[in-house]
Design a protein around this motif. Structure first.
Motif, PDB file in Angstrom:
ATOM      1  N   PRO A   1       0.958  -1.399  -0.034  1.00 41.86           N
ATOM      2  CA  PRO A   1      -0.120  -0.205  -0.065  1.00 41.86           C
ATOM      3  C   PRO A   1       0.766   1.396  -0.063  1.00 41.86           C
ATOM      4  O   PRO A   1       2.013   1.284   0.425  1.00 41.86           O
ATOM      5  CB  PRO A   1      -0.780  -0.024   1.336  1.00 41.86           C
ATOM      6  CG  PRO A   1       0.225  -0.657   2.153  1.00 41.86           C
ATOM      7  CD  PRO A   1       0.962  -1.628   1.328  1.00 41.86           C
ATOM      8  N   LEU A   2       0.504   2.414  -0.621  1.00 42.43           N
ATOM      9  CA  LEU A   2       1.080   3.719  -0.577  1.00 42.43           C
ATOM     10  C   LEU A   2       0.607   4.631   0.317  1.00 42.43           C
ATOM     11  O   LEU A   2       1.132   5.490   0.718  1.00 42.43           O
ATOM     12  CB  LEU A   2       0.687   4.220  -1.957  1.00 42.43           C
ATOM     13  CG  LEU A   2       1.249   3.649  -3.138  1.00 42.43           C
ATOM     14  CD1 LEU A   2       0.731   4.165  -4.515  1.00 42.43           C
ATOM     15  CD2 LEU A   2       2.645   3.109  -2.940  1.00 42.43           C
ATOM     16  N   ASP A   3      -0.469   4.267   1.464  1.00 42.34           N
ATOM     17  CA  ASP A   3      -1.020   5.021   2.364  1.00 42.34           C
ATOM     18  C   ASP A   3      -1.119   4.681   3.809  1.00 42.34           C
ATOM     19  O   ASP A   3      -1.977   5.164   4.449  1.00 42.34           O
ATOM     20  CB  ASP A   3      -2.419   5.684   1.766  1.00 42.34           C
ATOM     21  CG  ASP A   3      -3.174   4.541   1.572  1.00 42.34           C
ATOM     22  OD1 ASP A   3      -2.992   3.155   1.758  1.00 42.34           O
ATOM     23  OD2 ASP A   3      -4.683   4.819   1.168  1.00 42.34           O
ATOM     24  N   ARG A   4      -0.555   3.463   3.893  1.00 45.53           N
ATOM     25  CA  ARG A   4      -0.621   2.967   5.347  1.00 45.53           C
ATOM     26  C   ARG A   4       0.452   1.984   5.446  1.00 45.53           C
ATOM     27  O   ARG A   4       0.989   1.385   4.638  1.00 45.53           O
ATOM     28  CB  ARG A   4      -2.060   2.192   5.345  1.00 45.53           C
ATOM     29  CG  ARG A   4      -2.279   1.142   4.410  1.00 45.53           C
ATOM     30  CD  ARG A   4      -3.509   0.576   4.766  1.00 45.53           C
ATOM     31  NE  ARG A   4      -4.152  -0.166   3.595  1.00 45.53           N
ATOM     32  CZ  ARG A   4      -3.710  -1.289   3.007  1.00 45.53           C
ATOM     33  NH1 ARG A   4      -2.599  -1.984   3.754  1.00 45.53           N
ATOM     34  NH2 ARG A   4      -4.319  -1.788   2.168  1.00 45.53           N
ATOM     35  N   ASP A   5       0.442   1.250   6.782  1.00 44.24           N
ATOM     36  CA  ASP A   5       1.444   0.062   7.152  1.00 44.24           C
ATOM     37  C   ASP A   5       2.955   0.477   6.677  1.00 44.24           C
ATOM     38  O   ASP A   5       3.613  -0.678   6.311  1.00 44.24           O
ATOM     39  CB  ASP A   5       0.956  -1.179   6.395  1.00 44.24           C
ATOM     40  CG  ASP A   5      -0.428  -1.704   7.100  1.00 44.24           C
ATOM     41  OD1 ASP A   5      -0.605  -1.410   8.210  1.00 44.24           O
ATOM     42  OD2 ASP A   5      -1.381  -2.031   6.075  1.00 44.24           O
ATOM     43  N   GLU A   6       3.468   1.472   6.776  1.00 42.67           N
ATOM     44  CA  GLU A   6       4.644   1.583   6.240  1.00 42.67           C
ATOM     45  C   GLU A   6       5.691   1.243   6.910  1.00 42.67           C
ATOM     46  O   GLU A   6       6.424   0.248   6.526  1.00 42.67           O
ATOM     47  CB  GLU A   6       4.906   3.463   6.295  1.00 42.67           C
ATOM     48  CG  GLU A   6       4.218   4.073   5.233  1.00 42.67           C
ATOM     49  CD  GLU A   6       2.989   4.588   5.699  1.00 42.67           C
ATOM     50  OE1 GLU A   6       2.406   5.564   5.187  1.00 42.67           O
ATOM     51  OE2 GLU A   6       2.510   4.190   6.712  1.00 42.67           O
ATOM     52  N   GLU A   7       5.596   1.263   8.551  1.00 44.77           N
ATOM     53  CA  GLU A   7       6.482   0.466   9.233  1.00 44.77           C
ATOM     54  C   GLU A   7       6.533  -1.006   9.150  1.00 44.77           C
ATOM     55  O   GLU A   7       7.555  -1.856   8.909  1.00 44.77           O
ATOM     56  CB  GLU A   7       6.508   0.696  10.636  1.00 44.77           C
ATOM     57  CG  GLU A   7       6.846   2.223  11.011  1.00 44.77           C
ATOM     58  CD  GLU A   7       8.266   2.618  10.486  1.00 44.77           C
ATOM     59  OE1 GLU A   7       8.942   1.807  10.929  1.00 44.77           O
ATOM     60  OE2 GLU A   7       8.199   3.695   9.886  1.00 44.77           O
TER      61      GLU A   7
END
Length: 299
Positions: free
Chosen positions: A58-64
Motif C-alpha cells: 500500500p501507498l498510504d498505510r502500514d509503512e513500518e
C-alpha cells in the motif's frame, strides 16, 4: 540471453519513506522497467492501478510493517536467490529441450499488501505470474514458508514462460481450455519439484487438496471449459473467483493446482519423462493418458 532481476529493494524503501503525494509517481518509476508485462493489454496501462489491483504494497498505510518486511526480504537474499535459481533452472531446461526459444528475462519482485485479506488469507501472501514471454513477476509477503519457496516459485513461473514462448504451446484466449491451464500448473510444479523436491516445490495453495478425490472429480468435470474468464474459479477456486467477479463453481482455493499435479505426476510416471523433458507436451496428451490411467485404477 540475460536475466535481469530488477533491484527494487531500495526503490520500494524510497516509495514508503516519501511524502504521500509523491509515492504514486515514485512507484510508477519502480514498475516501468517491467511494463512489458502488460504489452498485450489494450491501450495505455496505469502501472500504479495494476499494482493496487494485484495486491502490491500500500501507498498510504502500514509503512513500518512494510519496511520491516523489506528488511526480511533483504536478509533472505531474495533477489540474488531468485537470479541464481533462474540461471540454474534454465540450464536444466536447455539440457532437456535445447531448441526452445529463450527470452531475455526481466524479473520484478514486489512486496505484497499486508492489509489485503484475500492476499494474506486464501493466497497465503503470494501471487506470481510468468505468462508473458520475457517477464516474471513475484509479489509476496515474507512469511517463512514463502521465503523457503523463493527458488521454487521463480522456476515455476519460468516454466510457464518457456512453455508458451514462440514455437511452444499456443495459448489462444478464445479456445484454450481449463484442462490446459491445469496441466500447465502441474507441469510448473513438477519442474520446481524436480529441482527442489516436494517439500518446497508444490505451490502452497494446492497442497491441502492433493489427495482429495472429490476436488479431483470436480475439476476433471470442468477440464473442457473454454474462455479465460471462467478459469479463475476452476484453477484458483471460489474465493479468488468472487474476488474477481467470476461465478464460483464449488471449489476450494488452489484446486486446479492440486489436480494438475496429480494428472502430471501420472503422466510422467507412465512415460518415464522428467518435467523438463515434458515442457512442450500438449495438455491434451497429458490429460488423455492420465485420465485413462485414473479410470483403469478405479475399475
Amino acid at each position: 540471453m540475460t536475466i535481469t532481476v530488477l533491484d527494487t529493494l531500495p526503490a520500494m524503501r524510497g516509495v514508503l519513506a516519501a511524502p504521500l503525494a509523491d509515492r504514486p509517481a515514485l512507484l510508477e518509476a519502480v514498475l516501468e522497467p517491467a511494463a512489458g508485462m502488460y504489452r498485450h493489454f489494450p491501450g495505455e496501462v496505469d502501472l500504479v492501478a495494476m499494482h493496487r489491483m494485484g495486491s502490491g504494497f500500500p501507498l498510504d498505510r502500514d509503512e513500518e510493517r512494510c519496511l520491516d518486511a523489506l528488511d526480511a526480504l533483504r536478509d533472505a537474499d531474495a533477489w540474488n536467490r531468485v537470479e541464481r535459481a533462474l540461471e540454474a533452472a534454465l540450464a536444466v531446461q536447455l539440457a532437456a529441450t535445447p531448441d526452445i526459444a529463450v527470452p531475455d528475462l526481466t524479473v520484478l519482485i514486489v512486496l505484497g499488501d499486508p492489509g489485503d485479506e484475500h492476499f494474506m488469507g486464501p493466497n497465503l501472501g503470494l501471487t506470481a505470474n510468468g505468462s508473458v514471454f520475457g517477464h516474471l513477476f513475484l509479489n509476496l509477503w515474507p512469511h517463512p514458508e514463502n521465503l523457503a519457496r523463493l527458488e521454487a516459485t521463480a522456476v515455476h513461473e519460468l516454466n510457464h514462460n518457456l512453455r508458451y514462448g514462440p514455437g511452444g504451446v499456443v495459448w489462444d484466449p478464445a479456445t484454450v481450455t481449463v484442462g490446459e491451464q491445469v496441466v500447465s500448473e502441474g507441469l510448473a510444479d513438477a519442474f520446481a519439484r524436480q529441482l527442489y523436491g516436494d517439500e518446497v516445490g508444490y505451490t502452497r495453495i494446492g497442497v491441502p487438496h492433493l489427495h482429495d478425490d472429490a476436488v479431483f472429480a470436480k475439476v476433471v468435470s470442468g477440464l473442457g471449459v473454454t474462455g479465460m474468464r471462467d478459469f479463475t474459479a476452476w484453477v484458483h477456486g471460489d474465493a479468488t473467483a468472487v474476488r474477481h467477479g467470476v461465478t464460483p463453481v464449488g471449489l476450494p482455493t488452489g484446486a486446479g493446482y492440486a489436480v494438475g499435479n496429480r494428472l502430471v505426476d501420472a503422466y510422467l510416471a507412465a512415460t518415464g519423462r522428467t518435467a523438463a523433458q515434458a515442457l512442450l507436451v500438449s495438455g491434451r496428451e497429458v490429460l488423455d493418458l492420465a485420465l485413462a490411467l485414473d479410470r483403469l485404477g478405479r475399475a
